[in-house]
Motif scaffolding. Sequence first.
Motif, mmCIF file in Angstrom:
data_model
loop_
_atom_site.group_PDB
_atom_site.id
_atom_site.type_symbol
_atom_site.label_atom_id
_atom_site.label_comp_id
_atom_site.label_asym_id
_atom_site.label_seq_id
_atom_site.Cartn_x
_atom_site.Cartn_y
_atom_site.Cartn_z
ATOM 1 N N UNK B 214 0.991 -15.544 4.530
ATOM 2 C CA UNK B 214 -0.327 -14.724 3.899
ATOM 3 C C UNK B 214 0.122 -13.105 4.008
ATOM 4 N N UNK B 215 0.874 -12.711 5.189
ATOM 5 C CA UNK B 215 1.066 -11.417 5.140
ATOM 6 C C UNK B 215 2.035 -11.151 4.171
ATOM 7 N N UNK B 216 2.828 -11.759 4.044
ATOM 8 C CA UNK B 216 4.199 -11.723 3.025
ATOM 9 C C UNK B 216 3.538 -11.328 1.499
ATOM 10 N N UNK B 217 2.467 -12.288 1.184
ATOM 11 C CA UNK B 217 1.850 -12.194 -0.043
ATOM 12 C C UNK B 217 1.184 -11.057 -0.343
ATOM 13 N N UNK B 218 0.535 -10.670 0.824
ATOM 14 C CA UNK B 218 -0.468 -9.305 0.920
ATOM 15 C C UNK B 218 0.483 -8.346 0.657
ATOM 16 N N UNK B 219 1.563 -7.999 1.445
ATOM 17 C CA UNK B 219 2.603 -7.121 0.961
ATOM 18 C C UNK B 219 2.969 -7.120 -0.398
ATOM 19 N N UNK B 220 3.246 -8.237 -1.338
ATOM 20 C CA UNK B 220 3.567 -7.974 -2.561
ATOM 21 C C UNK B 220 2.446 -7.687 -3.470
ATOM 22 N N UNK B 221 1.307 -7.946 -3.009
ATOM 23 C CA UNK B 221 0.020 -7.679 -3.773
ATOM 24 C C UNK B 221 -0.023 -6.079 -3.733
ATOM 25 N N UNK B 222 0.233 -5.406 -2.581
ATOM 26 C CA UNK B 222 -0.156 -4.300 -2.349
ATOM 27 C C UNK B 222 0.780 -3.162 -3.019
ATOM 28 N N UNK B 223 2.048 -3.546 -2.954
ATOM 29 C CA UNK B 223 2.940 -2.622 -3.643
ATOM 30 C C UNK B 223 3.978 -3.554 -4.713
ATOM 31 N N UNK B 224 3.468 -3.810 -5.713
ATOM 32 C CA UNK B 224 3.869 -4.807 -6.729
ATOM 33 C C UNK B 224 5.186 -4.072 -7.596
ATOM 34 N N UNK B 229 11.979 -5.640 -4.443
ATOM 35 C CA UNK B 229 10.923 -6.332 -3.523
ATOM 36 C C UNK B 229 11.145 -7.512 -2.819
ATOM 37 N N UNK B 230 11.813 -8.334 -3.646
ATOM 38 C CA UNK B 230 12.322 -9.684 -2.989
ATOM 39 C C UNK B 230 13.160 -9.512 -1.750
ATOM 40 N N UNK B 231 13.882 -8.505 -1.834
ATOM 41 C CA UNK B 231 14.816 -8.254 -0.547
ATOM 42 C C UNK B 231 13.981 -7.641 0.470
ATOM 43 N N UNK B 232 13.169 -6.889 0.195
ATOM 44 C CA UNK B 232 12.044 -6.568 1.433
ATOM 45 C C UNK B 232 11.313 -7.520 2.059
ATOM 46 N N UNK B 233 10.898 -8.419 1.063
ATOM 47 C CA UNK B 233 10.017 -9.709 1.769
ATOM 48 C C UNK B 233 10.720 -10.310 2.602
ATOM 49 N N UNK B 234 11.951 -10.566 2.216
ATOM 50 C CA UNK B 234 12.942 -11.501 2.802
ATOM 51 C C UNK B 234 13.218 -11.005 4.046
ATOM 52 N N UNK B 235 13.508 -9.545 4.033
ATOM 53 C CA UNK B 235 13.795 -8.800 5.261
ATOM 54 C C UNK B 235 12.509 -8.897 6.526
ATOM 55 N N UNK B 236 11.661 -8.829 5.947
ATOM 56 C CA UNK B 236 10.122 -8.951 6.600
ATOM 57 C C UNK B 236 9.827 -10.184 6.992
ATOM 58 N N UNK B 237 10.211 -11.339 6.327
ATOM 59 C CA UNK B 237 10.031 -12.706 6.993
ATOM 60 C C UNK B 237 11.104 -13.079 7.785
#
Lengths: 240, 243
Positions: B214-224, B229-237
Amino acid sequence: MAEKYKRADGRDYDETRKMEAKVGVVKRADGSAIFSFGKSQALACVYGPRQFHPQHLQNPEKGVLRCYYDMTSFSVPERKRPGPNRRASEISFVTSRALETVIPLENYPNSVIDCYILILQADASTRCAGINAAALALASAGIPMKEMVSAVSVGKIGGAIVADISKDEEDYEIVKDGKTIKSATDIPFAILSRSEKISLLQLDGRIKPEDLKEAIAMAKKVCRKINEIQKKALKKIKEE
Amino acid sequence: MTLKKETEDIETSEKEIDSGECESRTIVTPGEVVAEGNDFLPGEGTRREGKEILAQKFGLLEKNNKLVKIIPLSGAYVSRPGNVIIGRVVDITFNGWLIDILSTHEAFLSIMECYGYVNKRDLTELYDFNDLIVAKIKSVKARSIDLSMKERGFKKLEGGMLVRINSTRVPRVIGKAGSMVGMIKDETGCNIIVGQNGLVWINGSKVENELLAKKAIEMIVEKPFQEGLTEKVKEFLSKNKIK
């Protein structure tokens, strides 16, 4: 009257008060914006197109744009009784009429677009600030619009045609035969950005036909500037 | 395992609308001239007036060869045939269900459009009030939206959590050919279904994993519009992964 006197607050005749516009202020709305003319500040929120209830109000031919104009009780020096009154429902009506001309509502039969305009601070020209904010909110809600709508009030104060009237100017009085009479004329305009058609024109006071022509020309000129500010506010979104 | 495969079927069947890059795109406002001359074709969100093509919406301008179109940045969900959506049962009639899909109308799911046997005497046996379902939009008419659940993968959603996002961000959350959502699925081990109407269903074995997704999805929605972006979300996860 004196030829080149500037106005009470030092503005030029065709100069508006400081304008500010911001888009996307209310997170839960589909589109929202704040627009202010100096101390007059309006907040607009748009929801929809969405389901229209009660069903008997639905129009099977085209969608409905419902505008609500309301002033907060703290927006004026003397506390305003909360809730809609005669004046608010009139302004709600003219606002919807001013805005619905640009929206292809035939694409949304049986549904409604709601637009709530709240005046946070009132210092004259609130309906114009409200229309400007509502146009921004509608655009930011992704609703198709043929063009933008900008609004400004133009008036005649002491013989001069001036743009964006403030509360002090609106209350301008002269003494004639020992009586004080209100002599300010106030004409709110809403003008479409591209075709420069007029979608709102109300007249409060008296004006000569030739002066009205001058007022229309000034409103068109000022609305071009307002449109630039609206565009700038919308384009700012990407940086955030 | 079969469950996971079914949901993957849904996503691959979705048409990709939006891709990753955004450098060449500019923001346009209603009434603005976006192209001149007869070489261009007005696409979605634009119209022709004489020789000029005008923007009719606020959004990102995209010129694809000769086609000019505008991708909306915000706003309510507009239903289209073929969309896979998540909805909630709000009413039951004698021949089907009324589903709230967060659009201009309630959608109708007929028993004819359901897979397998349906007990006509008691429709609540299949879908009761407030049940969540994944379905496909069969048709959109002026007065009604019809749903279909005949194909594989459309089902009632049980357990898990529901996240509401703006429907204009859905292509970002899905990513190119499902790359983004696939990555979140792999990293968190959750089963995720993204409805085109902006409802996202997350179901995992642990609540912690669901919350991470859910947090990852919120991250994408906030800064689309962030680059990489994919790399950043992957790092976060991978940083916050629960062992």
